[in-house]
Design a protein around this motif. Structure first.
Motif, PDB file in Angstrom:
ATOM      1  N   GLY A 117       5.390  -1.202   4.384  1.00 34.71           N
ATOM      2  CA  GLY A 117       4.611  -0.035   4.018  1.00 34.71           C
ATOM      3  C   GLY A 117       4.390   0.032   2.510  1.00 34.71           C
ATOM      4  N   PRO A 118       3.344   0.734   2.053  1.00 38.96           N
ATOM      5  CA  PRO A 118       3.069   0.823   0.611  1.00 38.96           C
ATOM      6  C   PRO A 118       4.085   1.712  -0.091  1.00 38.96           C
ATOM      7  N   ARG A 119       4.393   1.402  -1.338  1.00 32.90           N
ATOM      8  CA  ARG A 119       5.306   2.208  -2.135  1.00 32.90           C
ATOM      9  C   ARG A 119       4.576   3.413  -2.712  1.00 32.90           C
ATOM     10  N   THR A 120       5.242   4.550  -2.754  1.00 28.05           N
ATOM     11  CA  THR A 120       4.650   5.783  -3.254  1.00 28.05           C
ATOM     12  C   THR A 120       5.546   6.391  -4.312  1.00 28.05           C
ATOM     13  N   GLY A 121       4.999   7.372  -5.050  1.00 25.64           N
ATOM     14  CA  GLY A 121       5.779   8.083  -6.049  1.00 25.64           C
ATOM     15  C   GLY A 121       6.105   7.215  -7.244  1.00 25.64           C
ATOM     16  N   VAL A 122       7.285   7.451  -7.816  1.00 26.07           N
ATOM     17  CA  VAL A 122       7.709   6.698  -8.995  1.00 26.07           C
ATOM     18  C   VAL A 122       7.904   5.226  -8.660  1.00 26.07           C
ATOM     19  N   ALA A 123       8.285   4.933  -7.407  1.00 31.52           N
ATOM     20  CA  ALA A 123       8.512   3.541  -7.019  1.00 31.52           C
ATOM     21  C   ALA A 123       7.243   2.709  -7.090  1.00 31.52           C
ATOM     22  N   ALA A 124       6.071   3.357  -7.019  1.00 38.10           N
ATOM     23  CA  ALA A 124       4.813   2.620  -7.081  1.00 38.10           C
ATOM     24  C   ALA A 124       4.436   2.233  -8.506  1.00 38.10           C
ATOM     25  N   LEU A 125       5.121   2.796  -9.514  1.00 37.70           N
ATOM     26  CA  LEU A 125       4.806   2.485 -10.900  1.00 37.70           C
ATOM     27  C   LEU A 125       5.407   1.139 -11.289  1.00 37.70           C
ATOM     28  N   SER A 126       4.879   0.606 -12.353  1.00 36.42           N
ATOM     29  CA  SER A 126       5.435  -0.635 -12.877  1.00 36.42           C
ATOM     30  C   SER A 126       6.770  -0.351 -13.560  1.00 36.42           C
ATOM     31  N   LEU A 127       7.494  -1.417 -13.877  1.00 37.33           N
ATOM     32  CA  LEU A 127       8.819  -1.252 -14.471  1.00 37.33           C
ATOM     33  C   LEU A 127       8.743  -0.509 -15.800  1.00 37.33           C
ATOM     34  N   ARG A 128       7.725  -0.780 -16.604  1.00 32.47           N
ATOM     35  CA  ARG A 128       7.609  -0.126 -17.903  1.00 32.47           C
ATOM     36  C   ARG A 128       7.417   1.379 -17.755  1.00 32.47           C
ATOM     37  N   TYR A 129       6.561   1.795 -16.823  1.00 39.37           N
ATOM     38  CA  TYR A 129       6.318   3.219 -16.640  1.00 39.37           C
ATOM     39  C   TYR A 129       7.512   3.907 -15.982  1.00 39.37           C
ATOM     40  N   ARG A 130       8.228   3.202 -15.129  1.00 40.99           N
ATOM     41  CA  ARG A 130       9.426   3.796 -14.546  1.00 40.99           C
ATOM     42  C   ARG A 130      10.495   4.042 -15.607  1.00 40.99           C
ATOM     43  N   LEU A 131      10.628   3.108 -16.537  1.00 41.60           N
ATOM     44  CA  LEU A 131      11.573   3.318 -17.631  1.00 41.60           C
ATOM     45  C   LEU A 131      11.143   4.497 -18.508  1.00 41.60           C
ATOM     46  N   GLY A 132       9.827   4.626 -18.744  1.00 44.27           N
ATOM     47  CA  GLY A 132       9.339   5.762 -19.527  1.00 44.27           C
ATOM     48  C   GLY A 132       9.595   7.087 -18.840  1.00 44.27           C
ATOM     49  N   ALA A 133       9.381   7.142 -17.509  1.00 46.04           N
ATOM     50  CA  ALA A 133       9.640   8.377 -16.766  1.00 46.04           C
ATOM     51  C   ALA A 133      11.123   8.732 -16.790  1.00 46.04           C
ATOM     52  N   ALA A 134      11.984   7.728 -16.650  1.00 47.13           N
ATOM     53  CA  ALA A 134      13.427   7.991 -16.701  1.00 47.13           C
ATOM     54  C   ALA A 134      13.848   8.489 -18.079  1.00 47.13           C
TER      55      ALA A 134
END
Length: 333
Positions: A117-134
Motif C-alpha cells: 500500500g502507498p505510504r501516507t502522512g510523514v512517512a511519505a516524505l523524504s528523509l530530509r523532510y522527515r528530519l526537518g519535521a522532527a
C-alpha cells in the motif's frame, strides 16, 4: 394383378425407404438425450479447499441404440439445439506462489491494490523532510516546556530557583505573559477599574482639537457581555497593561526601575490603537498626544457583611504623553 405391370391402372409414386407408401408416417426413432455439461466450480477466495469426495459414476447416458449419424446434407434438429461439447483446456488464473493463501492472488488482481500500500502522512516524505519535521516538533516541545516552567516559577511561592533566576523569569513573563494570580494564594479583585483616554488631534490646517474621554473599559465590557467565547485581549489586555503601569510607577506617576519606561510605552501604544479603531482623529488628521486616566470604584460588600467601604469613584489622571510620528497612525512603532 401386379401394380407394376404395364397394364395396371394403379397410380405410381415415389417409394419410401422400405418400399412403404409415402403417405404413411415413418416409425419414430428414440434419440439419445444430450450429456449434461460439467459445471466449472470456482476456487474459494480463502481457506483450504473443500473435499468433495470421489466422483459419482453416472453410468451410461442411455441404454437405447445410438442415433444414426447425420449425412452430409442433413440439418440438425432445431428443437434439440447445438450439442454440448466437453470443456477443453484447464481453467487458468493468476499465478499463486508458494505460501500464498488460496484466493489471495485473485483478490489482489481484482482490487488492483498492492501488498504494501502507498505510504501516507510523514512517512511519505523524504528523509530530509522527515528530519526537518522532527526538528521543528522538538523545538516547539522545548519552547512549551520552557514557558510552562517559567510560568510555574512566577506564580509559585518564592523558592531557591526563583530567587536565583528571578531576573530571567521576570524578563520572560513581562509584559505579554504577566499573571494576576499566585499559586496557593489567590487574590480576587475587589475593585472596578475603568480606564479612559482622550487625545489632542493635529488637524490638516495646523490647528489642534481635544477629543472627548473614551471609556475603553466600557467598550471591552460591551464586547464581552453575551459573548460565550470572548477574546483574551477583550478580557485582559487593557486591565493588565494598567496593572503593569501601576506596579512600576510611584504615586507621582514617575517610573521606578527599568521596566517603568517599558510599561509606559506599552500602555501608550494600546490606547493609541484603540483611538485609531474608533477613528478619533478623523480623515486627514493625526493624533498628537494622549492622556490616560483611571476611575476606581470599590465593590460594595454584601448586605449581610458589617464591612464599611467607600463607593465614591477615585480618579487618577496621568500627564500628557506625546505620540511618536511612527505610532500616530495606529500605535505600531
Amino acid at each position: 394383378m401386379n401394380a407394376n405391370d404395364d397394364g395396371s391402372q394403379a397410380r405410381r409414386g415415389p417409394a419410401g425407404p422400405s418400399g412403404s407408401d409415402p403417405g404413411e408416417s415413418p416409425p419414430a426413432t428414440e434419440s439419445t438425450p444430450p450429456l449434461p455439461c460439467p459445471a466449472v466450480v470456482a476456487a474459494p477466495a480463502s481457506g483450504p479447499a473443500t473435499d468433495l469426495g470421489p466422483a459419482t459414476d453416472l453410468g451410461p447416458a442411455s441404454e437405447a441404440d445410438p442415433a444414426p449419424e447425420a449425412g452430409p446434407g442433413d440439418d440438425p434438429d432445431p428443437d434439440l439445439g447445438a450439442a454440448p461439447g466437453p470443456v477443453t483446456g484447464p481453467v487458468t488464473g493468476p499465478d499463486v506462489g508458494p505460501g500464498t493463501a488460496p484466493g489471495a492472488a485473485v483478490a489482489g488482481v481484482a482490487t488492483g491494490g498492492s501488498v504494501g500500500g502507498p505510504r501516507t502522512g510523514v512517512a511519505a516524505l523524504s528523509l530530509r523532510y522527515r528530519l526537518g519535521a522532527a526538528l521543528a516538533l522538538a523545538v516547539v516541545a522545548i519552547g512549551v516546556c520552557v514557558h510552562l516552567g517559567m510560568t510555574f516559577l512566577h506564580v509559585a511561592p518564592a523558592n531557591t530557583v526563583s530567587k536565583e533566576h528571578g531576573e530571567a523569569i521576570q524578563q520572560w513573563i513581562y509584559p505579554e505573559f504577566e499573571q494576576n494570580w499566585k499559586l496557593f494564594a489567590p487574590n480576587p479583585l475587589q475593585q472596578n477599574i475603568s480606564l479612559q483616554v482622550r487625545a489632542d488631534i493635529r488637524t490638516a490646517d495646523g490647528g489642534v482639537r481635544t477629543t472627548r474621554w473614551y471609556d475603553l473599559s466600557a467598550e471591552d465590557g460591551r464586547a464581552i457581555d453575551g459573548n460565550l467565547l470572548p477574546s483574551h485581549t477583550q478580557q485582559n489586555e487593557l486591565r493588565r497593561a494598567w496593572d503593569f503601569f501601576v506596579a512600576t510607577h510611584d504615586d507621582e506617576n514617575r517610573p521606578v526601575g527599568g521596566r517603568g519606561a517599558l510599561s509606559e510605552s506599552y500602555l501608550r501604544r494600546i490606547v493609541v490603537m484603540r483611538l485609531d479603531r474608533a477613528d478619533a482623529a478623523g480623515p486627514g488628521d493625526v493624533v498628537d498626544r494622549v492622556q490616560v486616566r483611571s476611575r476606581t470604584t470599590n465593590v460594595p460588600p454584601p448586605e449581610w457583611s458589617d464591612e464599611q467601604v467607600s463607593t465614591t469613584p477615585v480618579d487618577r489622571t496621568l500627564p500628557w504623553w506625546p505620540v511618536p510620528e511612527d505610532e500616530a497612525r495606529g500605535g505600531i512603532g
